[in-house]
Design an enzyme around this catalytic site. Structure first.
Site, PDB file in Angstrom:
ATOM      1  N   PHE A 249       0.813  -1.221   0.000  1.00  0.00           N
ATOM      2  CA  PHE A 249       0.000   0.000   0.000  1.00  0.00           C
ATOM      3  C   PHE A 249       0.844   1.268   0.000  1.00  0.00           C
ATOM      4  CE2 PHE A 249       0.459   1.471   4.375  1.00  0.00           C
ATOM      5  CZ  PHE A 249       0.886   0.323   5.041  1.00  0.00           C
TER       6      PHE A 249
ATOM      7  N   GLY B 179      12.155   0.523   0.136  1.00  0.00           N
ATOM      8  CA  GLY B 179      11.465  -0.726   0.416  1.00  0.00           C
ATOM      9  C   GLY B 179      10.007  -0.615   0.027  1.00  0.00           C
TER      10      GLY B 179
ATOM     11  N   LYS C  16       7.277  -3.573   6.556  1.00  0.00           N
ATOM     12  CA  LYS C  16       8.207  -2.902   5.634  1.00  0.00           C
ATOM     13  C   LYS C  16       9.209  -3.951   5.175  1.00  0.00           C
ATOM     14  CE  LYS C  16       9.398   1.494   6.564  1.00  0.00           C
ATOM     15  NZ  LYS C  16       9.865   2.709   7.294  1.00  0.00           N
TER      16      LYS C  16
ATOM     17  N   ASP D 254      13.611  13.813  12.216  1.00  0.00           N
ATOM     18  CA  ASP D 254      12.917  14.040  10.937  1.00  0.00           C
ATOM     19  C   ASP D 254      11.408  14.142  11.140  1.00  0.00           C
ATOM     20  OD1 ASP D 254      12.915  14.494   8.224  1.00  0.00           O
ATOM     21  OD2 ASP D 254      12.995  12.384   7.657  1.00  0.00           O
TER      22      ASP D 254
HETATM   23  N1  LIG Z   1       2.581   1.438  10.228  1.00  0.00           N
HETATM   24  C1  LIG Z   1       2.079   2.052   9.190  1.00  0.00           C
HETATM   25  N2  LIG Z   1       0.750   2.124   8.995  1.00  0.00           N
HETATM   26  C2  LIG Z   1       0.233   2.764   7.917  1.00  0.00           C
HETATM   27  N3  LIG Z   1       0.973   3.375   6.969  1.00  0.00           N
HETATM   28  C3  LIG Z   1       2.297   3.320   7.105  1.00  0.00           C
HETATM   29  C4  LIG Z   1       2.932   2.670   8.208  1.00  0.00           C
HETATM   30  N4  LIG Z   1       4.268   2.805   8.074  1.00  0.00           N
HETATM   31  C5  LIG Z   1       4.457   3.507   6.951  1.00  0.00           C
HETATM   32  N5  LIG Z   1       3.282   3.827   6.355  1.00  0.00           N
HETATM   33  C6  LIG Z   1       3.089   4.577   5.107  1.00  0.00           C
HETATM   34  O1  LIG Z   1       4.229   4.441   4.311  1.00  0.00           O
HETATM   35  C7  LIG Z   1       4.847   5.707   4.087  1.00  0.00           C
HETATM   36  C8  LIG Z   1       6.346   5.569   4.096  1.00  0.00           C
HETATM   37  O2  LIG Z   1       6.733   5.082   5.365  1.00  0.00           O
HETATM   38  P1  LIG Z   1       8.134   5.437   6.013  1.00  0.00           P
HETATM   39  O3  LIG Z   1       8.332   6.915   5.969  1.00  0.00           O
HETATM   40  O4  LIG Z   1       8.216   4.778   7.334  1.00  0.00           O
HETATM   41  O5  LIG Z   1       9.075   4.701   4.965  1.00  0.00           O
HETATM   42  P2  LIG Z   1      10.540   5.069   4.582  1.00  0.00           P
HETATM   43  O6  LIG Z   1      11.100   3.881   3.869  1.00  0.00           O
HETATM   44  O7  LIG Z   1      11.272   5.523   5.780  1.00  0.00           O
HETATM   45  O8  LIG Z   1      10.290   6.231   3.560  1.00  0.00           O
HETATM   46  P3  LIG Z   1      11.140   7.553   3.362  1.00  0.00           P
HETATM   47  O9  LIG Z   1      12.524   7.052   3.211  1.00  0.00           O
HETATM   48  O10 LIG Z   1      10.562   8.167   2.141  1.00  0.00           O
HETATM   49  O11 LIG Z   1      10.931   8.385   4.586  1.00  0.00           O
HETATM   50  C9  LIG Z   1       4.312   6.603   5.200  1.00  0.00           C
HETATM   51  O12 LIG Z   1       4.279   7.960   4.834  1.00  0.00           O
HETATM   52  C10 LIG Z   1       2.918   6.044   5.405  1.00  0.00           C
HETATM   53  O13 LIG Z   1       2.043   6.614   4.467  1.00  0.00           O
END
Ligand SMILES: Nc1ncnc2c1ncn2[C@@H]1O[C@H](COP(=O)(O)OP(=O)(O)OP(=O)(O)O)[C@@H](O)[C@H]1O
Length: 521
Positions: free
Chosen positions: A37, A43, A60, A165
């Site tokens: 989603f 990832g 993730k 962040d």
């Molecule tokens: N536990 C969760 N429940 C619902 N949505 C989630 C959850 N974790 C992440 N997401 C969705 O996925 C998106 C990306 O998550 P996250 O920022 O943790 O990933 P990332 O790999 O660190 O991305 P980035 O490097 O772009 O910050 C979030 O903005 C959110 O919309």
């Protein structure tokens, strides 16, 4: 001999895994993958369930050789286990800390790939999705989320962590409009602050998301507790007013820093100008409080909560009286630009052949993450930490005694960081791999900056290391990947590095041109 740092630091985007795929964690608990989603930096983010259970979880997934998820898992293991959070909530008599807990994590095999995974509760959606609708947040919603975030920061500080962040993309809501239940996520920049020393490292300068990051981070200091509160204040102002004065300079973090430094001198006036005096007054006091807190100290969050309550009370004034007071603020408000901002999440990315020759200033790449990463074995529990030196809080009333013993010891942490600081974004998308569904691919906020910054850093590191001998780790341990030849070729960059494909069209071309030009030299 080629310098070691020439080895690639670009990462592999996880292959798409079909829904229904089953995997187990180290304790042999079985989980069933649901639908993808969201896409993280490198990832994929799916729903999942524990076999035989109904509760929808979030997982993730990244190829195990990538670093960013490793960093996040380490934070979850050291600070976000359910029993740790529950014990804290019990002691503090609070319902929640506004942070996700670790459900599980580890590595599973998928075809020929090893995949690292992290399972946590699934939330409804991001605060950014709400903010995006009108370009702002309702004042009471903004302050309520800020209170929840301070609770999260308080807990993280209890575990000696800074977040680094904070922004609406990294704040999730358990259900629509449940601002009190806001949950702070994304620990890719989280760092233990207990060993912080007041010393700038120019390589680290501007870490974070340029428009929100703290002055400490701009100056190249490790993230600080006070920095997190400062970042939160920028966010509050941004959420309520829809803008920050340095937004137009976002692509040049040094210029953003200069503006913030000027702003700092008359922050009270500036904040009131943007969000009006009834709310701006207490928010400016929070800013000042953070700014006056010594670099290694905790912020007096009891005082911060009080000031947020004052701001909240001001929000609740009848609309008529509030209207007059906030006229100045409203007049000053413009619709936020979404073109270059890190928040352009909803745009579906299309492949494009356009190329633009405009050069992004080198400094525009300064949105950085420096993960602590390890080789494969590190996906399992990080080794326990010896006791860390406790810091002296300025006023620690709101902080129970320090956590001291979870995590990786500082020397190991430093070694891992050193080893892998160069290992970050983007990645190779096998040409044989099918591109993911374009509907699922959205530009990733801040990714552009991170990719370019990372590449610039790689080059700097390579130069720095060219004088070194081989006394360090084995070259074998380093992830292999994209070299200079590929970086010099625009088509290859576009095709091979999936992070690039997640960028917005124009932005992607700019970045590809910049990287290619640099590596052609
Ligand atoms: N536990 C969760 N429940 C619902 N949505 C989630 C959850 N974790 C992440 N997401 C969705 O996925 C998106 C990306 O998550 P996250 O920022 O943790 O990933 P990332 O790999 O660190 O991305 P980035 O490097 O772009 O910050 C979030 O903005 C959110 O919309």
């Amino acid at each position: 001999m080629l310098p070691k740092a020439k080895a690639s630091k670009l990462h592999v985007l996880a292959a798409e895994i079909p829904s229904g795929f089953k995997f187990t964690d180290t304790s042999k608990k079985e989980f069933v993958l649901g639908k993808q989603f969201a896409t993280g930096g490198f990832g994929r983010i799916y729903t999942c369930t524990e076999a035989g259970k109904k509760e929808l979880l979030c997982v993730k997934v990244e190829p195990a050789e990538n670093g960013p998820l490793f960093v996040e898992i380490a934070v979850f293991q050291r600070a976000l286990k359910l029993d740790m959070i529950q014990a804290y909530c019990k002691e503090k008599k609070i319902k929640s800390v506004g942070l996700p807990h670790m459900v599980s994590g580890g590595i599973f095999d998928y075809k020929e790939d090893k995949m690292r995974f992290l399972i946590m509760p699934k939330y409804h959606g991001s605060l950014e999705a709400v903010r995006e609708k009108s370009g702002r947040l309702d004042e009471a919603a903004a302050i309520t989320v800020a209170k929840a975030t301070v609770r999260s920061l308080d807990y993280l500080a209890f575990k000696n962590y800074t977040h680094g962040d904070i922004k609406s993309m990294n704040i999730l809501l358990p259900s629509p409009s449940d601002y009190e239940g806001a949950v702070l996520v994304d620990f890719g920049l989280a760092r233990m602050a207990s060993s912080n020393v007041e010393k700038a490292d120019k390589k680290r300068a501007h870490n974070g998301t340029a428009i929100f990051t703290s002055l400490d981070a701009h100056r190249g200091f490790q993230p600080s507790y006070r920095g997190d509160v400062e970042i939160l204040v920028y966010n509050i102002v941004y959420w309520i007013s829809g803008k920050l004065p340095w937004q137009p300079k976002e692509s040049n973090p040094a210029a953003v820093q200069t503006e913030k430094e000027v702003w700092e001198k008359s922050a009270e006036k500036e904040i009131e100008k943007l969000i009006g005096s009834p709310i701006g007054g207490p928010i400016a006091k929070i800013y000042r409080l953070a700014q006056k807190t010594p670099y290694t100290s905790y912020v007096d969050t009891v005082a911060v909560f009080k000031l947020l309550d004052q701001a909240l009370a001001a929000c609740k004034k009848p609309a008529a009286s509030k209207k007059a007071e906030s006229t100045t603020a409203k007049a000053a408000t413009t619709k936020p630009s979404t073109s270059k901002r890190v928040v352009a999440k909803k745009v579906v990315v299309e492949e494009s052949d356009e190329e633009e020759e405009e050069v992004i200033p080198k400094s525009s790449s300064r949105r950085v993450r420096k993960p602590v990463i390890d080789s494969e074995e590190s996906a399992e529990e990080p080794s326990p930490l010896p006791k860390r030196q406790a810091l002296k809080p300025v006023k620690s009333a709101s902080l129970p005694k320090r956590a001291g013993s979870e995590g990786i010891d500082s020397s190991r942490e430093d070694r891992l960081r050193k080893r892998t600081a160069s290992v970050e974004p983007a990645g190779l998308n096998s040409p044989t791999r099918k591109p993911s569904d374009p509907k699922q691919r959205r530009p990733i906020p801040g990714l552009a900056n991170r990719i370019v910054k990372r590449i610039v850093e790689e080059d700097e590191e390579a130069e720095a290391r060219s004088d070194e001998t081989d006394e360090e780790e084995d070259e074998e341990d380093r992830p292999k990947g994209v070299g200079s030849a590929l970086k010099a070729n625009k088509d290859e960059l576009r095709r091979m590095v999936p992070g690039m494909r997640n960028l917005q069209k124009g932005r992607r071309s700019e970045i590809i041109s910049q990287i290619a030009r640099k590596h052609k030299k």
